[in-house]
Design a protein around this motif. Sequence first.
Motif, PDB file in Angstrom:
ATOM      1  N   HIS A  82       0.801  -1.507  -0.329  1.00 59.60           N
ATOM      2  CA  HIS A  82       0.269  -0.015   0.122  1.00 59.60           C
ATOM      3  C   HIS A  82       0.771   0.819   0.080  1.00 59.60           C
ATOM      4  O   HIS A  82       2.132   1.348   0.619  1.00 59.60           O
ATOM      5  N   PRO A  83       0.343   2.881   0.251  1.00 59.24           N
ATOM      6  CA  PRO A  83       0.776   3.781  -0.371  1.00 59.24           C
ATOM      7  C   PRO A  83       1.526   4.164   0.558  1.00 59.24           C
ATOM      8  O   PRO A  83       0.922   3.648   2.067  1.00 59.24           O
ATOM      9  N   ASN A  84       1.963   5.070   1.236  1.00 58.43           N
ATOM     10  CA  ASN A  84       2.483   5.931   2.144  1.00 58.43           C
ATOM     11  C   ASN A  84       1.004   6.566   2.312  1.00 58.43           C
ATOM     12  O   ASN A  84       0.440   6.511   2.102  1.00 58.43           O
ATOM     13  N   ILE A 157       2.283   0.829  -5.088  1.00 63.81           N
ATOM     14  CA  ILE A 157       1.545   1.358  -4.649  1.00 63.81           C
ATOM     15  C   ILE A 157       2.207   2.709  -3.999  1.00 63.81           C
ATOM     16  O   ILE A 157       2.327   2.748  -3.478  1.00 63.81           O
ATOM     17  N   CYS A 158       2.408   4.118  -4.840  1.00 65.96           N
ATOM     18  CA  CYS A 158       3.134   5.355  -4.631  1.00 65.96           C
ATOM     19  C   CYS A 158       4.653   4.633  -3.242  1.00 65.96           C
ATOM     20  O   CYS A 158       5.066   3.638  -4.067  1.00 65.96           O
ATOM     21  N   THR A 179       4.927  -1.401 -10.338  1.00 68.67           N
ATOM     22  CA  THR A 179       5.172  -0.783  -9.772  1.00 68.67           C
ATOM     23  C   THR A 179       3.597   0.787 -10.030  1.00 68.67           C
ATOM     24  O   THR A 179       3.260   0.234 -11.573  1.00 68.67           O
ATOM     25  N   SER A 181       2.038   4.589  -9.829  1.00 66.16           N
ATOM     26  CA  SER A 181       2.129   5.934  -9.418  1.00 66.16           C
ATOM     27  C   SER A 181       3.854   5.912  -7.714  1.00 66.16           C
ATOM     28  O   SER A 181       3.560   6.236  -6.984  1.00 66.16           O
ATOM     29  N   HIS A 322      -1.767  11.758  -9.751  1.00 63.01           N
ATOM     30  CA  HIS A 322      -1.161  10.347  -9.171  1.00 63.01           C
ATOM     31  C   HIS A 322      -2.004   9.936  -8.316  1.00 63.01           C
ATOM     32  O   HIS A 322      -2.354   8.775  -7.898  1.00 63.01           O
ATOM     33  N   TYR A 326      -5.172   6.125  -8.410  1.00 59.17           N
ATOM     34  CA  TYR A 326      -5.372   5.379  -6.942  1.00 59.17           C
ATOM     35  C   TYR A 326      -7.635   4.754  -7.283  1.00 59.17           C
ATOM     36  O   TYR A 326      -7.720   3.909  -6.212  1.00 59.17           O
TER      37      TYR A 326
END
Length: 348
Positions: A82-84, A157-158, A179, A181, A322, A326
């Motif tokens: 998952h993203p930050n 992601i991210c 990957t 974004s 970006h 999602y």
Amino acid sequence: MKKIKSILIATLMATSIISSAQSNSNNPLGLVYGDAITENISGKVNIHPVTYKLNGIDIAANVYTPANYNSSKEYPAVVVAHPNGGIKEQTAGLYAQRLAEAGYITIAADAAYQGASGGEPRHTDNPAYRTEDIRGMADYISQYPGIDTHRLGALGICGGGGYTLKAVQSDKRFKAVATLSMFNSGEVRRNGFQNSQLSTIQERLKKASEARAKQANGEIIYAGVASVTDEEIAKTPKGLYREGYEYYYRTHAHPNSTFLYTMSSLLDLMTWDATANMDLIEQPLLIIAGSEADTKYMTDEAFAKATNAKNKDLFVVDGATHIQTYWKPEYVDQIVAKLVNFYNNNIK
């Protein structure tokens, strides 16, 4: 009792944030993405909440199984990082579900110290831990009934994209890597977004060092954003951060998701770079970014350094920012089609 101190925004959640979270909480599984599963139905894609130990920490994850899943058969698998600031119920879950619809067993886990996973202090963002989270997902899903361990892929992601690039440099269980974004957390924490803080690197390292000293005495200092008002969103320049606030605190809000991270994490983040040793990636590599993403420069840097990757491909989603990658259906559909084709050609 530990004292908690937020150095940026520590306001109470605005009414609009609470309302958004409540509207998204209608999903009985806590999922906050479009067309999310609401219940497990025989013959359909199903979701299975699981927990497992990783270096002594309880990790919370969701496993998605394809329609008509049969544990006596063999399936390819994809781990999704998952993203930050994100968690498994947001965009990581969306892509995990969509890949399961294409016949893959997938897993999306909350990073250690974040979301519903264990670990103290909360919201630690150590790149070594985040990389280990990806390996831990591989450990768990490789033992799941019906998995063909020779057909394991990764999607990050991210920030999860940056950590995925690092994980697959050494972990050759991953046979295909993608990957979306991609966000190089080390580069941004060190240099600032779009290299805007080069003149303050030493100053920020000193603050991180001070935070580590206070943490040793039980005081946790946080950087980032705990909550944000409508007025603050309106004043934020258009781009990653404004759209990120809207996504995480409005349209796809979840109580486990936050932009906070411990200030002491910068000691590790600022000396780390996702694109160091990119030449170690020899697996097939697909890197995806929106044409309008103000983070695309990080994707371009990583792609250029992946000199030994097989079937290397850069897919630019025309018109997408970006954050829009999602959730926005017209972009998600394109990305899923590209991912499925990539994994089908390389691990299925």
